[in-house]
Enzyme design. Structure first.
Site, PDB file in Angstrom:
ATOM      1  N   LYS A   1      -2.465 -13.113  -7.516  1.00 52.00           N
ATOM      2  CA  LYS A   1      -1.768 -13.294  -6.484  1.00 52.00           C
ATOM      3  C   LYS A   1      -2.658 -13.983  -5.298  1.00 52.00           C
ATOM      4  O   LYS A   1      -3.770 -13.303  -5.059  1.00 52.00           O
ATOM      5  CB  LYS A   1      -1.213 -12.186  -5.871  1.00 52.00           C
ATOM      6  CG  LYS A   1      -0.217 -12.270  -4.695  1.00 52.00           C
ATOM      7  CD  LYS A   1       0.453 -10.694  -4.503  1.00 52.00           C
ATOM      8  CE  LYS A   1       1.583 -11.003  -3.319  1.00 52.00           C
ATOM      9  NZ  LYS A   1       1.045 -11.422  -1.952  1.00 52.00           N
TER      10      LYS A   1
ATOM     11  N   ASN B   1       6.226 -15.769  -2.280  1.00 51.05           N
ATOM     12  CA  ASN B   1       6.060 -14.686  -1.586  1.00 51.05           C
ATOM     13  C   ASN B   1       6.253 -14.863  -0.460  1.00 51.05           C
ATOM     14  O   ASN B   1       5.519 -15.750   0.023  1.00 51.05           O
ATOM     15  CB  ASN B   1       5.109 -13.683  -2.081  1.00 51.05           C
ATOM     16  CG  ASN B   1       4.905 -12.309  -1.299  1.00 51.05           C
ATOM     17  OD1 ASN B   1       3.902 -11.678  -0.800  1.00 51.05           O
ATOM     18  ND2 ASN B   1       5.931 -11.696  -0.875  1.00 51.05           N
ATOM     19  N   GLY B   2       7.026 -13.981   0.534  1.00 51.16           N
ATOM     20  CA  GLY B   2       6.936 -14.410   1.859  1.00 51.16           C
ATOM     21  C   GLY B   2       8.267 -14.704   2.576  1.00 51.16           C
ATOM     22  O   GLY B   2       9.025 -15.831   2.168  1.00 51.16           O
TER      23      GLY B   2
ATOM     24  N   HIS C   1       1.526 -16.326  -1.866  1.00 55.54           N
ATOM     25  CA  HIS C   1       1.994 -15.952  -0.424  1.00 55.54           C
ATOM     26  C   HIS C   1       1.956 -17.240   0.340  1.00 55.54           C
ATOM     27  O   HIS C   1       0.959 -17.705   0.498  1.00 55.54           O
ATOM     28  CB  HIS C   1       1.374 -14.592  -0.204  1.00 55.54           C
ATOM     29  CG  HIS C   1       1.628 -13.796   1.086  1.00 55.54           C
ATOM     30  ND1 HIS C   1       1.584 -12.797   1.415  1.00 55.54           N
ATOM     31  CD2 HIS C   1       2.501 -14.526   1.888  1.00 55.54           C
ATOM     32  CE1 HIS C   1       2.048 -12.513   2.489  1.00 55.54           C
ATOM     33  NE2 HIS C   1       2.693 -13.359   3.044  1.00 55.54           N
TER      34      HIS C   1
ATOM     35  N   CYS D   1      -4.959 -10.418  -0.111  1.00 59.40           N
ATOM     36  CA  CYS D   1      -4.905  -9.547   1.040  1.00 59.40           C
ATOM     37  C   CYS D   1      -5.969  -9.722   2.048  1.00 59.40           C
ATOM     38  O   CYS D   1      -7.220  -9.913   1.824  1.00 59.40           O
ATOM     39  CB  CYS D   1      -5.359  -7.813   0.425  1.00 59.40           C
ATOM     40  SG  CYS D   1      -5.179  -6.866   1.663  1.00 59.40           S
TER      41      CYS D   1
ATOM     42  N   ALA E   1       9.032  -7.964   0.002  1.00 59.97           N
ATOM     43  CA  ALA E   1       8.261  -7.121   0.260  1.00 59.97           C
ATOM     44  C   ALA E   1       8.529  -6.298   1.382  1.00 59.97           C
ATOM     45  O   ALA E   1       9.149  -5.252   1.280  1.00 59.97           O
ATOM     46  CB  ALA E   1       6.844  -7.765   1.033  1.00 59.97           C
TER      47      ALA E   1
ATOM     48  N   VAL F   1       0.901  -1.166   0.038  1.00 61.24           N
ATOM     49  CA  VAL F   1      -0.129   0.026  -0.056  1.00 61.24           C
ATOM     50  C   VAL F   1       0.905   1.296  -0.079  1.00 61.24           C
ATOM     51  O   VAL F   1       0.659   2.302  -0.857  1.00 61.24           O
ATOM     52  CB  VAL F   1      -1.028   0.063   1.228  1.00 61.24           C
ATOM     53  CG1 VAL F   1      -1.636   1.315   1.360  1.00 61.24           C
ATOM     54  CG2 VAL F   1      -1.903  -1.099   0.840  1.00 61.24           C
TER      55      VAL F   1
ATOM     56  N   GLN G   1      -1.935  -3.789 -10.209  1.00 64.75           N
ATOM     57  CA  GLN G   1      -2.696  -4.814  -9.202  1.00 64.75           C
ATOM     58  C   GLN G   1      -4.077  -4.142  -8.718  1.00 64.75           C
ATOM     59  O   GLN G   1      -4.043  -2.997  -8.421  1.00 64.75           O
ATOM     60  CB  GLN G   1      -1.737  -5.250  -7.831  1.00 64.75           C
ATOM     61  CG  GLN G   1      -2.539  -6.339  -7.441  1.00 64.75           C
ATOM     62  CD  GLN G   1      -2.154  -6.891  -5.975  1.00 64.75           C
ATOM     63  OE1 GLN G   1      -2.153  -5.904  -4.905  1.00 64.75           O
ATOM     64  NE2 GLN G   1      -1.560  -8.036  -5.907  1.00 64.75           N
TER      65      GLN G   1
END
Length: 440
Positions: free
Chosen positions: A187, A249-250, A215, A144, A273, A33, A115
């Protein structure tokens, strides 16, 4: 008869559209964000990110915006008047527009993924068409976990409505990806069991998407909890069999770590991230210094960020937030930066006045952005809004009066709480609970 040796087994690949991009072999900036705004993306690219994801933008937010080139910054902007200013223009005589999305068409060309937050195939297509000609791909956010996203059926809520998610992706592929010749991707988060995750991924890779990011956390998990990679190889195998690129991701903290994890779990790419928030140089290869010099060279990274923020006239609040992430809290300049109210203030706080005319540039940007705004007392602000409401009409004025009455009643209740018969512990709970309720 001589036997014929079998040829190499060819792995299928979904064709990459002419204006799209292949996610294979990439280390990329994740959609965030705050840290997905333009100067953060440009800095990530400068330090070696192969691709950058912009922040999630809700479909309804981008629909109806005006696309124009900013002559001051040479950036493309999608902007609109905020709803509050449309209802009551007197609140802002300048009618300043809000920029919903901003890109640098030259520096981000072919490397920016848009996105989208959506829960509607129709709205998704409308929103995607607003930006499709200016980006390398459209990514649907179905990971999210924040209430502002899931409450509308978007984000991780889509994991519970796979029929809807697949419909959104197919419509985007057919009505946006194909005519604009860009890739559509999604995603997701892992589900509670490998079987559930596998079933979902098998459906998603049949929609025509070119990439899938997983993720490695479930929906209830938060960033402080370690990523779960037990399902990652399985997801990569399913994607590879369908010819779809798989990005992980992660808890990825550097390019070197990303490449090692990609080899270990046989996936095609990796996202960074939270590490990129404080240290955008994490994308550098070890041969170029890697991310490790940041602790001693953070001033270099911050100076580069300031150049870019001024160049694109980034929103001041976002710039200040990112500086707060990049400057170590123990440094003396951190407190000075935190007290800054505009770009000129922060240039002085960071002692960058003599760097390539940065102070003069900062003053010019401050003037154009209208910062710092003069300090205004609560009484004068209340009087100004009341006067503006009178001009707007009697309905608004009555609404404001009702607010005042409600405030007076709340104040009366607070007075009653302070009576001696109330236990101190109860009083403390009341005082601490009120702000939380107001913030919801």
């Amino acid at each position: 008869m001589a036997s014929i040796a079998p040829g190499p087994v060819l792995t299928p690949r979904v064709p990459i559209p002419r204006n799209g991009v292949d996610y294979r072999g990439t280390v990329v900036l994740a959609p965030m964000v705050r840290s997905g705004e333009l100067p953060s993306r440009l800095l990530a690219l400068k330090y070696g990110a192969d691709l950058v994801w912009g922040p999630e933008t809700i479909d309804r937010a981008i629909i109806g915006t005006t696309r124009r080139m900013n002559p001051h910054t040479h950036t493309l902007e999608w902007s609109r008047l905020p709803t509050s200013k449309l209802k009551n223009p007197a609140l802002d005589p300048e009618q300043r527009e809000s920029v919903l999305y901003r890109i640098h068409p030259e520096l981000e060309k072919g490397r920016l993924i848009y996105q989208m937050g959506t829960a509607s195939p129709d709205l998704a297509v409308q929103a995607a068409k607003m930006v499709a000609a200016d980006v390398a791909g459209i990514d649907v956010n179905s990971g999210c976990p924040k209430p502002f996203s899931t409450a509308g059926g978007m984000g991780a809520a889509l994991l519970k409505t796979p029929d809807l998610l697949c419909d959104i992706l197919r419509r985007l592929v057919e009505e946006v990806g194909t005519p604009y010749e860009i890739g559509i991707s999604v995603k997701i988060r892992i589900l509670d069991t490998p079987a559930e995750t596998e079933a979902l991924v098998r459906r998603l890779v049949q929609t025509g998407i070119t990439g899938l990011t997983v993720h490695c956390r479930t929906t209830p998990m938060r960033p402080r909890e370690r990523a779960i990679r037990l399902q990652l190889k399985m997801v990569g195998d399913v994607c590879r069999a369908a010819g779809v690129a798989c990005v992980m991701n992660g808890d990825v903290t550097s390019r070197a770590e990303a490449l090692q994890l990609m080899r270990e779990f046989k996936v095609d790419g990796a996202m960074i991230a939270t590490e990129a928030e404080k240290n955008p140089s994490c994308f550098r290869p070890d041969a170029e210094g890697g991310p490790h010099e940041w602790r001693s060279q953070w001033r270099t990274v911050v100076t580069e960020y300031m150049r870019l923020a001024l160049q694109v006239e980034n929103r001041w609040g976002n710039t200040k937030y990112l500086l707060g992430q990049m400057i170590p809290g123990r440094e003396k300049v951190y407190q000075a930066m935190n007290k800054s109210r505009c770009y000129a203030d922060v240039v002085a706080a960071l002692e960058l006045e003599g760097v390539d005319g940065m102070l003069e540039h900062a003053k010019s940007v401050d003037q154009h952005l209208g910062i710092p705004q003069p300090l205004e007392s609560k009484a004068s602000k209340k009087a100004r809004i009341r006067e503006a409401n009178k001009q707007a009409g009697p309905a608004t004025e009555k609404k404001e009066k009702r607010k005042d009455m409600g405030a007076e009643q709340l104040e009366a209740k607070r007075v009653k709480i302070t009576e001696p018969s109330v236990e101190p512990a109860i009083l403390q709970q009341t005082e601490t609970a009120a702000p939380a309720a107001l913030s919801v």
